[in-house]
Enzyme design. Structure first.
Site, short mmCIF file in Angstrom:
data_model
loop_
_atom_site.label_atom_id
_atom_site.label_comp_id
_atom_site.label_asym_id
_atom_site.label_seq_id
_atom_site.Cartn_x
_atom_site.Cartn_y
_atom_site.Cartn_z
N CYS A 54 18.76 -2.15 -83.40
CA CYS A 54 19.43 -1.24 -82.36
C CYS A 54 20.97 -1.70 -81.83
O CYS A 54 21.82 -1.12 -81.65
CB CYS A 54 18.77 -0.65 -81.37
SG CYS A 54 17.34 0.72 -82.06
N ASN B 245 12.10 8.05 -79.55
CA ASN B 245 11.43 7.14 -80.75
C ASN B 245 10.56 8.17 -81.43
O ASN B 245 9.74 8.86 -80.83
CB ASN B 245 10.77 5.94 -80.47
CG ASN B 245 9.66 6.18 -79.19
OD1 ASN B 245 10.04 6.91 -78.21
ND2 ASN B 245 8.75 5.37 -79.29
N CYS C 74 16.19 -3.07 -79.18
CA CYS C 74 15.84 -4.19 -80.10
C CYS C 74 16.91 -4.73 -81.02
O CYS C 74 18.12 -4.14 -80.74
CB CYS C 74 14.82 -3.70 -81.28
SG CYS C 74 15.28 -2.39 -82.29
N GLU D 173 7.87 7.92 -84.62
CA GLU D 173 7.09 7.02 -85.30
C GLU D 173 6.56 7.72 -86.55
O GLU D 173 6.53 8.98 -86.57
CB GLU D 173 6.02 6.22 -84.63
CG GLU D 173 6.41 5.43 -83.24
CD GLU D 173 5.31 4.99 -82.39
OE1 GLU D 173 5.86 4.15 -81.71
OE2 GLU D 173 4.19 5.25 -82.61
N GLU E 168 17.20 5.04 -79.75
CA GLU E 168 18.80 4.61 -79.57
C GLU E 168 19.30 5.10 -80.98
O GLU E 168 20.70 5.83 -81.04
CB GLU E 168 18.99 3.15 -79.82
CG GLU E 168 18.47 2.24 -78.24
CD GLU E 168 17.17 1.68 -78.36
OE1 GLU E 168 16.42 2.60 -79.05
OE2 GLU E 168 16.96 0.68 -77.88
ZN LIG Z 1 15.48 -0.36 -81.45
#
Ligand SMILES: [Zn+2]
Length: 153
Positions: A107, A60, A104, A62, A72
């Site tokens: 994803c 990830n 999530c 950010e 992902e």
């Molecule tokens: Zn996600």
């Protein structure tokens, strides 16, 4: 009226040692990728690794306006820019938690897209920093009644 019941089969592995070698390696690559996460806002690091005729890692990333990329997606996009988008067969996702983390919603939709391109169910491995690993075959169980490419034809 009739009812349909959709079920999800999750294989639970109590340790990495129980997994086939390639899947254990994929999780280890996802763990390694987690180390490269940029997560100063959530402080929740996630790593992912995709098997597509080679391994593509992601983590990830950010931003201060909260529109970063999930692990992902960065892994899936890595495979895509190597022209392997339609060859993805497995994805491993590892988070900073004591229990396996799951992808999530957006994803899951990304995984749906590449699974449809591949033409066969993708193995989805989910893990935390320690403990059990969850294994699901195909995105259908995680994204039931999904909207996909076939709906646009
Ligand atoms: Zn996600």
């Amino acid at each position: 009226m009739r009812e349909e019941i959709h079920t999800l089969k999750v294989e639970v592995f109590d340790s990495l040692d129980e997994l086939p070698e390639d899947e254990r390696g994929l999780i280890e690559q996802a763990m390694r990728a987690k180390g490269f996460a940029y997560a100063p806002y959530s402080n929740f690091k996630v790593g992912a690794a995709v098997l597509a005729g080679g391994i593509f890692r992601g983590s990830n990333q950010e931003t201060a306006v909260y529109n970063g990329s999930h692990a992902e997606r960065t892994a899936l996009d890595g495979a895509a820019v190597a022209d392997r988008k339609n060859r993805i067969s497995k994805i491993a996702i590892v988070g900073d938690s004591d229990v396996p983390i799951t992808p999530c919603g957006p994803c899951r939709q990304d995984i749906k897209e590449v699974e449809d391109l591949a033409g066969s169910p993708i193995v989805i491995l989910m893990a935390g920093s320690k403990g059990a690993v969850w294994r699901v075959l195909g995105i259908d169980g995680l994204l039931p009644l999904a909207f996909g490419p076939a709906n646009l034809k």
